[in-house]
Design a protein around this motif. Structure first.
Motif, PDB file in Angstrom:
ATOM      1  N   ASN A  31       0.825  -1.205   0.000  1.00  0.00           N
ATOM      2  CA  ASN A  31       0.000   0.000   0.000  1.00  0.00           C
ATOM      3  C   ASN A  31       0.862   1.258   0.000  1.00  0.00           C
ATOM      4  N   ASN A  32       1.997   1.209   0.669  1.00  0.00           N
ATOM      5  CA  ASN A  32       2.920   2.347   0.642  1.00  0.00           C
ATOM      6  C   ASN A  32       3.464   2.563  -0.771  1.00  0.00           C
ATOM      7  N   MET A  33       3.742   1.478  -1.484  1.00  0.00           N
ATOM      8  CA  MET A  33       4.207   1.609  -2.870  1.00  0.00           C
ATOM      9  C   MET A  33       3.091   2.149  -3.761  1.00  0.00           C
ATOM     10  N   LYS A  34       1.864   1.715  -3.520  1.00  0.00           N
ATOM     11  CA  LYS A  34       0.743   2.207  -4.326  1.00  0.00           C
ATOM     12  C   LYS A  34       0.534   3.711  -4.142  1.00  0.00           C
ATOM     13  N   ALA A  35       0.947   4.242  -2.993  1.00  0.00           N
ATOM     14  CA  ALA A  35       0.786   5.668  -2.712  1.00  0.00           C
ATOM     15  C   ALA A  35       1.880   6.515  -3.365  1.00  0.00           C
ATOM     16  N   MET A  36       2.948   5.883  -3.850  1.00  0.00           N
ATOM     17  CA  MET A  36       4.056   6.622  -4.453  1.00  0.00           C
ATOM     18  C   MET A  36       3.656   7.192  -5.803  1.00  0.00           C
ATOM     19  N   LYS A  37       4.108   8.401  -6.050  1.00  0.00           N
ATOM     20  CA  LYS A  37       3.826   9.076  -7.319  1.00  0.00           C
ATOM     21  C   LYS A  37       5.129   9.301  -8.074  1.00  0.00           C
ATOM     22  N   GLU A  38       5.042   9.323  -9.397  1.00  0.00           N
ATOM     23  CA  GLU A  38       6.216   9.608 -10.218  1.00  0.00           C
ATOM     24  C   GLU A  38       6.824  10.934  -9.768  1.00  0.00           C
ATOM     25  N   GLY A  39       8.131  10.940  -9.557  1.00  0.00           N
ATOM     26  CA  GLY A  39       8.835  12.128  -9.091  1.00  0.00           C
ATOM     27  C   GLY A  39       9.082  12.151  -7.593  1.00  0.00           C
ATOM     28  N   ASP A  40       8.360  11.304  -6.831  1.00  0.00           N
ATOM     29  CA  ASP A  40       8.611  11.221  -5.385  1.00  0.00           C
ATOM     30  C   ASP A  40      10.033  10.730  -5.135  1.00  0.00           C
ATOM     31  N   LEU A  41      10.588  11.144  -4.014  1.00  0.00           N
ATOM     32  CA  LEU A  41      11.908  10.688  -3.603  1.00  0.00           C
ATOM     33  C   LEU A  41      11.758   9.692  -2.464  1.00  0.00           C
ATOM     34  N   ALA A  42      12.664   8.719  -2.410  1.00  0.00           N
ATOM     35  CA  ALA A  42      12.620   7.681  -1.379  1.00  0.00           C
ATOM     36  C   ALA A  42      14.012   7.484  -0.793  1.00  0.00           C
ATOM     37  N   LEU A  43      14.064   7.329   0.503  1.00  0.00           N
ATOM     38  CA  LEU A  43      15.333   6.991   1.138  1.00  0.00           C
ATOM     39  C   LEU A  43      15.652   5.537   0.813  1.00  0.00           C
ATOM     40  N   PHE A  44      16.890   5.276   0.443  1.00  0.00           N
ATOM     41  CA  PHE A  44      17.355   3.917   0.130  1.00  0.00           C
ATOM     42  C   PHE A  44      18.132   3.436   1.345  1.00  0.00           C
ATOM     43  N   TYR A  45      17.630   2.389   1.987  1.00  0.00           N
ATOM     44  CA  TYR A  45      18.146   1.903   3.267  1.00  0.00           C
ATOM     45  C   TYR A  45      18.742   0.509   3.094  1.00  0.00           C
ATOM     46  N   HIS A  46      19.993   0.343   3.501  1.00  0.00           N
ATOM     47  CA  HIS A  46      20.608  -0.988   3.533  1.00  0.00           C
ATOM     48  C   HIS A  46      20.253  -1.638   4.866  1.00  0.00           C
ATOM     49  N   SER A  47      19.560  -2.758   4.802  1.00  0.00           N
ATOM     50  CA  SER A  47      19.160  -3.462   6.014  1.00  0.00           C
ATOM     51  C   SER A  47      20.202  -4.511   6.408  1.00  0.00           C
ATOM     52  N   VAL A  48      19.858  -5.342   7.339  1.00  0.00           N
ATOM     53  CA  VAL A  48      20.648  -6.455   7.884  1.00  0.00           C
ATOM     54  C   VAL A  48      21.877  -5.939   8.624  1.00  0.00           C
ATOM     55  N   ASN A  49      23.074  -6.114   8.091  1.00  0.00           N
ATOM     56  CA  ASN A  49      24.284  -5.763   8.839  1.00  0.00           C
ATOM     57  C   ASN A  49      24.564  -4.271   8.874  1.00  0.00           C
ATOM     58  N   GLU A  50      24.315  -3.583   7.771  1.00  0.00           N
ATOM     59  CA  GLU A  50      24.665  -2.166   7.670  1.00  0.00           C
ATOM     60  C   GLU A  50      23.686  -1.267   8.420  1.00  0.00           C
ATOM     61  N   LYS A  51      22.397  -1.495   8.239  1.00  0.00           N
ATOM     62  CA  LYS A  51      21.333  -0.724   8.882  1.00  0.00           C
ATOM     63  C   LYS A  51      21.573   0.769   8.780  1.00  0.00           C
ATOM     64  N   ALA A  52      21.541   1.280   7.531  1.00  0.00           N
ATOM     65  CA  ALA A  52      21.809   2.704   7.315  1.00  0.00           C
ATOM     66  C   ALA A  52      21.161   3.189   6.025  1.00  0.00           C
ATOM     67  N   VAL A  53      20.735   4.446   6.049  1.00  0.00           N
ATOM     68  CA  VAL A  53      20.279   5.119   4.833  1.00  0.00           C
ATOM     69  C   VAL A  53      21.532   5.510   4.060  1.00  0.00           C
ATOM     70  N   VAL A  54      21.608   5.107   2.793  1.00  0.00           N
ATOM     71  CA  VAL A  54      22.821   5.344   2.008  1.00  0.00           C
ATOM     72  C   VAL A  54      22.598   6.225   0.781  1.00  0.00           C
ATOM     73  N   GLY A  55      21.332   6.393   0.375  1.00  0.00           N
ATOM     74  CA  GLY A  55      21.075   7.177  -0.816  1.00  0.00           C
ATOM     75  C   GLY A  55      19.616   7.583  -0.931  1.00  0.00           C
TER      76      GLY A  55
END
Length: 129
Positions: A31-55
């Motif tokens: 449902n969160n993906m369905k709410a996304m609109k073209e042009g929206d920005l998203a934080l890219f998060y590395h999960s598991v060991n890194e656990k950090a927003v990277v881009g």
């Protein structure tokens, strides 16, 4: 948007220049993906060991049927790299910032696609400077 770096990393997105975000099998994340609109920005998060927003990724195509399944309940969006952060912002950094205590990532860190308020987004970008 969260991904295990061993499965699909920020560097993979930069290399590919564009991809569809597939494999989501959680209704709330869908449902969160369905709410996304073209042009929206998203934080890219590395999960598991890194656990950090990277881009930061940009939504370049709104949701459509997930090509990895015939089950019409599941969708994908297309994303492209927008900006690599100057420095990663770790989950610990986020949890230790009182301004972010209500952020979904702090309250439900397991959800793979989460909403982020503009204020939270801006705070995290500022933390990466």
């Amino acid at each position: 948007m969260k991904s295990e770096p061993g499965t699909y990393s920020w560097d993979d997105l930069v290399r590919d220049k564009r991809t569809h975000w597939d494999g989501v099998r959680n209704y709330q994340a869908r449902n969160n993906m369905k709410a996304m609109k073209e042009g929206d920005l998203a934080l890219f998060y590395h999960s598991v060991n890194e656990k950090a927003v990277v881009g930061v990724a940009k939504i370049v195509k709104e949701y459509y049927q997930d090509p990895s399944t015939d089950d019409e309940r599941w969708v994908v969006v297309d994303v492209a790299p927008y900006q690599q952060l100057k420095s990663s912002v770790t989950l610990d950094d986020i949890k230790n910032d009182k301004r972010l205590e209500q952020m979904v990532l702090v309250r439900n860190s397991r959800l793979s696609v989460q909403p982020v308020k503009k204020e939270e987004f801006d705070i995290i970008l500022g933390m990466s400077e």
